[in-house]
Each structure stands twice: as C-alpha cells, then as structure tokens.
Design an enzyme around this catalytic site. Sequence first.
Site, PDB file in Angstrom:
ATOM      1  N   ASP A   1       0.820  -1.211   0.000  1.00 57.60           N
ATOM      2  CA  ASP A   1       0.000   0.000   0.000  1.00 57.60           C
ATOM      3  C   ASP A   1       0.861   1.272   0.000  1.00 57.60           C
ATOM      4  O   ASP A   1       0.441   2.302  -0.517  1.00 57.60           O
ATOM      5  CB  ASP A   1      -0.942   0.024   1.207  1.00 57.60           C
ATOM      6  CG  ASP A   1      -2.261  -0.689   0.892  1.00 57.60           C
ATOM      7  OD1 ASP A   1      -2.694  -0.626  -0.276  1.00 57.60           O
ATOM      8  OD2 ASP A   1      -2.842  -1.301   1.798  1.00 57.60           O
TER       9      ASP A   1
ATOM     10  N   HIS B   1      15.897  -1.153  -8.235  1.00 59.24           N
ATOM     11  CA  HIS B   1      14.486  -1.322  -8.630  1.00 59.24           C
ATOM     12  C   HIS B   1      13.901   0.013  -9.091  1.00 59.24           C
ATOM     13  O   HIS B   1      13.379   0.766  -8.256  1.00 59.24           O
ATOM     14  CB  HIS B   1      13.664  -1.811  -7.437  1.00 59.24           C
ATOM     15  CG  HIS B   1      13.981  -3.197  -7.006  1.00 59.24           C
ATOM     16  ND1 HIS B   1      13.198  -4.274  -7.352  1.00 59.24           N
ATOM     17  CD2 HIS B   1      14.992  -3.695  -6.256  1.00 59.24           C
ATOM     18  CE1 HIS B   1      13.708  -5.378  -6.817  1.00 59.24           C
ATOM     19  NE2 HIS B   1      14.798  -5.056  -6.154  1.00 59.24           N
TER      20      HIS B   1
ATOM     21  N   CYS C   1      17.206  -6.188 -10.959  1.00 57.88           N
ATOM     22  CA  CYS C   1      17.791  -6.853  -9.793  1.00 57.88           C
ATOM     23  C   CYS C   1      18.186  -8.295 -10.134  1.00 57.88           C
ATOM     24  O   CYS C   1      19.163  -8.484 -10.842  1.00 57.88           O
ATOM     25  CB  CYS C   1      16.853  -6.743  -8.597  1.00 57.88           C
ATOM     26  SG  CYS C   1      17.777  -6.788  -7.065  1.00 57.88           S
TER      27      CYS C   1
ATOM     28  N   GLU D   1      11.208   0.536 -10.541  1.00 55.94           N
ATOM     29  CA  GLU D   1       9.737   0.546 -10.423  1.00 55.94           C
ATOM     30  C   GLU D   1       9.234   1.230  -9.156  1.00 55.94           C
ATOM     31  O   GLU D   1       8.140   1.785  -9.142  1.00 55.94           O
ATOM     32  CB  GLU D   1       9.178  -0.884 -10.514  1.00 55.94           C
ATOM     33  CG  GLU D   1       9.470  -1.819  -9.349  1.00 55.94           C
ATOM     34  CD  GLU D   1      10.814  -2.537  -9.428  1.00 55.94           C
ATOM     35  OE1 GLU D   1      11.694  -2.072 -10.167  1.00 55.94           O
ATOM     36  OE2 GLU D   1      10.984  -3.558  -8.728  1.00 55.94           O
TER      37      GLU D   1
HETATM   38  N1  GLN Z   1      18.282 -12.516  -4.978  1.00 51.47           N
HETATM   39  C1  GLN Z   1      19.073 -11.458  -5.497  1.00 51.47           C
HETATM   40  C2  GLN Z   1      19.946 -10.821  -4.429  1.00 51.47           C
HETATM   41  O1  GLN Z   1      19.634 -10.944  -3.246  1.00 51.47           O
HETATM   42  C3  GLN Z   1      18.217 -10.420  -6.212  1.00 51.47           C
HETATM   43  C4  GLN Z   1      17.217  -9.746  -5.312  1.00 51.47           C
HETATM   44  C5  GLN Z   1      16.120  -9.023  -6.062  1.00 51.47           C
HETATM   45  O2  GLN Z   1      15.847  -9.306  -7.225  1.00 51.47           O
HETATM   46  N2  GLN Z   1      15.437  -8.130  -5.396  1.00 51.47           N
HETATM   47  O3  GLN Z   1      20.942 -10.211  -4.721  1.00 51.47           O
END
Ligand code: GLN
Length: 536
Positions: free
Chosen positions: A72, A508, A382, A510
């Site tokens: 949220d 990220h 990521c 997004e």
């Molecule tokens: N599992 C991967 C890491 O810990 C990528 C994490 C993710 O995509 N948020 O580095």
Amino acid sequence: MATNYIFVTGGVASSLGKGIIAASLARLLKARGYSVTNQKLDPYINIDPGTLNPYEHGECYVTEDGAETDLDLGHYERFTGVATSQANNVTTGRIYKNVIEKERRGDFLGKTVQVIPHITNEIKDRITALGNTGKYEFVITEIGGTVGDIESYPFVEAVRQLKWALGSNCIVIHLTYIPYLAAAGELKTKPTQHSVKALQQQGVQPDIIVCRTEQPLTRSVRDKIGLFCNITGDCVIEDGDVSSIYEVPIKMRDEKLDVQVLKKLGVPVKNEIDLTKWEAFLYRLHNPEKEVNIGLVGKYVELPDAYKSINEAFIHAGAELRCKVKLRYINSEQLSEENLEEQMSGLTGILVAPGFGTRGIECKILAVRYARENKIPFLGICLGMQCAVVEFARNVLGYADAHSVEIAPTTTHPVINMMEEQKAISNMGGTMRLGAYPCHLKKDSRAYEIYGSEQISERHRHRYEFNNNYLEAFKAAGMTPTGINPDTGLVEIVEIADHPFFIGAQFHPEYKSTVMKPHPLFIAFVNAAMSFRSGK
Ligand code: GLN
C-alpha cells in the site's frame, strides 16, 4: 494549522481497497494545496513484510530509507508523489518488539506491562510521530485488516483514545461493502450496519462511510445507512467500480469525499481543487494510440500483486507514450528450450523480474539469451540484471559454470558475488542492501541518455552484487557497466551497446515511478518495445 488525523478502517470484507481510498484522499487534499502523508498499520506479528513470501501479501515495497513495507505504501507514493519511510508502516510485531525491549531495559519501572496502556501508547506514538515532524497538515492512517478481527483490536482502541484526545482534529472513515442481491434487485445495507456496530462496540463512531458497491447508491440507501450509523446521508460516499485505480481520486472528488473530510475537521474548504494533470494522465491512459506486448518473466506470475510496482510503472510509462502496454506473464518455471519460441512469440520487449532463490532461474537465463540473441528490447531488474550477467558470462565469455553464488555457491566463476561486509551477516531479515543509493552514469551510455543526468539515486533490495574481478572481461566482450556506485564502486547498471535496448539494473526503478513522474527507464524501455521490428 494543527495536524489533522484521519483514520481509514475497513469492514464487511477485506480487499475493498482501503489503500486506494486513503491514497486518493491524500491526492485530493494535496490537490487543494495541503501537505499530507499516508501511514499503514498492519496487524500481523512479522516485524516487517521483508521476509514474507509474496504469495502472502504481494510485493514488498521499499522506501528511500530502506524500509521493507506493505505494498500500500507503493500506492501512496504513486498517487501523491510524497516519499514514505519506515515511520509510515508499522506492524504489530514492531510495536510489541519495541514495548518488550523497553520492558527489558526497565523503562516501565516494574509496572505490569499491558495492552492498554503500553501497547496502545506505542501505537499512538507511532501515529503522532508523523504529525510531530511538523511537515504535514494531514496524517492519513490506514488500519490494516477488518474491524472485528482479534488482531486489530489494539489499533482500533488506539484510534478510540486518539479520537477522544484530539477532538475535532481527528476523524474516522470506514470503508464497507454494499452487496447487490440480483434476485431481490436490491442493495443490502445490513452488513454495513453490522460492521459499523462492531466499530461502535469498540467505542469508535465513524464520521464518513465509504461504500464499495457494484451498483449506484440511491438517495434512500444513503439515507438508510446514515440513519442506522449516526451520520448524515451526505457523509455516505459511493465507491463504485472503475476501470483503473487511478480513476478513484476523480470519483472521490465527484462524491465530495475531501469536502466532507475538511468540513468534519473544521478546516476551511479553501483553494480550488486542481486535478488537470491527473485528468490529462487518465485521458492518455484511456486513449492509447498504439499497443505493445511485453513479456514479464518471473516465478510469481500467478499473483500479479507480487509485481505490483512493475505493473504500475508500465501503466505510467504507457500513458506517457499513449501506448497500451500488454503484459504477458511468463512463468519462469515453465519456460524451456522447446517452448521458448512459442512463449516469446509476438513480444517486442522482455523484462526479467526481481526475485530470490533457485526456482525458475535457468529459465530466466534462457529468456535473457533469447532477448540478447534476437535483439529484442530487454530490461533486467535486480535478479533479472544478475541473470543477464550470468547469461553473458556463460554464452559470450564462455564461462560454462558461471553463476550467482546465491544459486551456486561453489561455481568457479562467481560473476555475481556477495560482498565481504554482507557475508558477516547471517540473519535472513534486514541483511540486504536496502533503500536509496547514489549511482553515477557514464556519459556515453544509453542510461545517461535516458536519465539526462550523471547523478541519479535509485532504491535497492538485494544481497548479491556484480563481481568486479570480472569487470574488464565483460567490458572487452561488449557488456559495459554504465552505472557505478560512486562510494563503493559497485556496478549498478550494465548495458550492451550492440543491441537496440539491453539494460540490466541492480536497483528497482519501479519503486520510484509515479503517476505524475513516470520512470524514465520504463518510458525508454516501452519506447524501444514500440519501435522494435522483428527480423524474423
Ligand atoms: N536474490 C538477489 C539478491 O539478493 C536479487 C534480489 C532481487 O531481485 N530483489 O541479490
């Protein structure tokens, strides 16, 4: 102006969209020139949703300060553009942890520690802490769960106490559901009456009732709800079905939710409400001129809430470009050499999603290879970026067993590795690189072209990193690190120049896309997908 506190509770059923109502109200108050922040109180015992499986509560949203929070908070930021922080999401677990720590320190001077007043005081402190920053005229606090649930009692009790203490500076909005019985041809108000009674039994009288309904509320239904629930009919607000969650602020404006809120709080209804830009966004969203098919490869695809922010970022970017982005969810566990062509057919963009663990990883790597070899626009986020690095290491650099140490701890080519500092931490919760980190972009890169700036800041949530021992080998073969953390030298972005659009981001993007500020990386990716022409 003293801070005003608005609580949003829910009754009758869960998933009615309290978060969207809270975010929409914040948008409206902001559009009237007020400063607003949204908060979510979650009645579960986990300290935060960081360790929750996405199947439980959907995506874990990450704030600038690195808090792992309820999804949220993503809605709040996307609707209002106001950054949230750890203080904006509090769980029962966090409340109890704090109270128990205080008890162990002896802060309660030998007193019996109880739900009332110790737990409720802790809850109230978390709510008023936002107001006490002096930054907000309105604090909108959403109480997770449904009124009457055992676990939400202390939160509702805290609301009761605050309402009493704050007087006219505090109101409660109750969101309920009005079912329509087709056989009787009637909207039924009884469940709402009961849920308001449950709230009243806990000492809380709602000031405004927002009704989720699939049929328009007639005057008589509004008056009936008002009569049974001690409010006037004009404080019964219709929350009907809409084609996009982004319509809700407009609906709420038309229903005068913000006006009723201001009246109840005794705040003058000043300033015309200005939603021109919001309406322009909706116009572009509903009147696309083009369409693209983008594949989202991930392991939680049966539950789109697991990729909430990515979905929304595509909606924002698509609207910006007057392009309808059709996302095809591709289950990374069901992708194989044999069905690759078929699964990817017609896609002009491929996104490999974030994630954790082994499940579906080889298929993700396969999807990257397909995008790279067929020169289909690619965005890896990521884990998606890490897959791109592994794929390149294996198929271009020829390191057959290259992998991330998350998946293959004994690989001889750990192209994605764990930093020494991270290794020291063994706990699962709160051990990641979390929150906003600066990133420096190389001038002659696509990333720089996209962001239009050398210095950017993006949010992270991961344990593993590009292994800089391989930097030169990657560069020489055509995968270039174009975004670097200026403080640590960690690689944040990789690109392949000899490709129409191939970007992997360790962060990220997004999380930072909002309605008013669609993310440049998503815009550029959708744009690339729009202009891609298959050579096949
Ligand atoms: N599992 C991967 C890491 O810990 C990528 C994490 C993710 O995509 N948020 O580095």
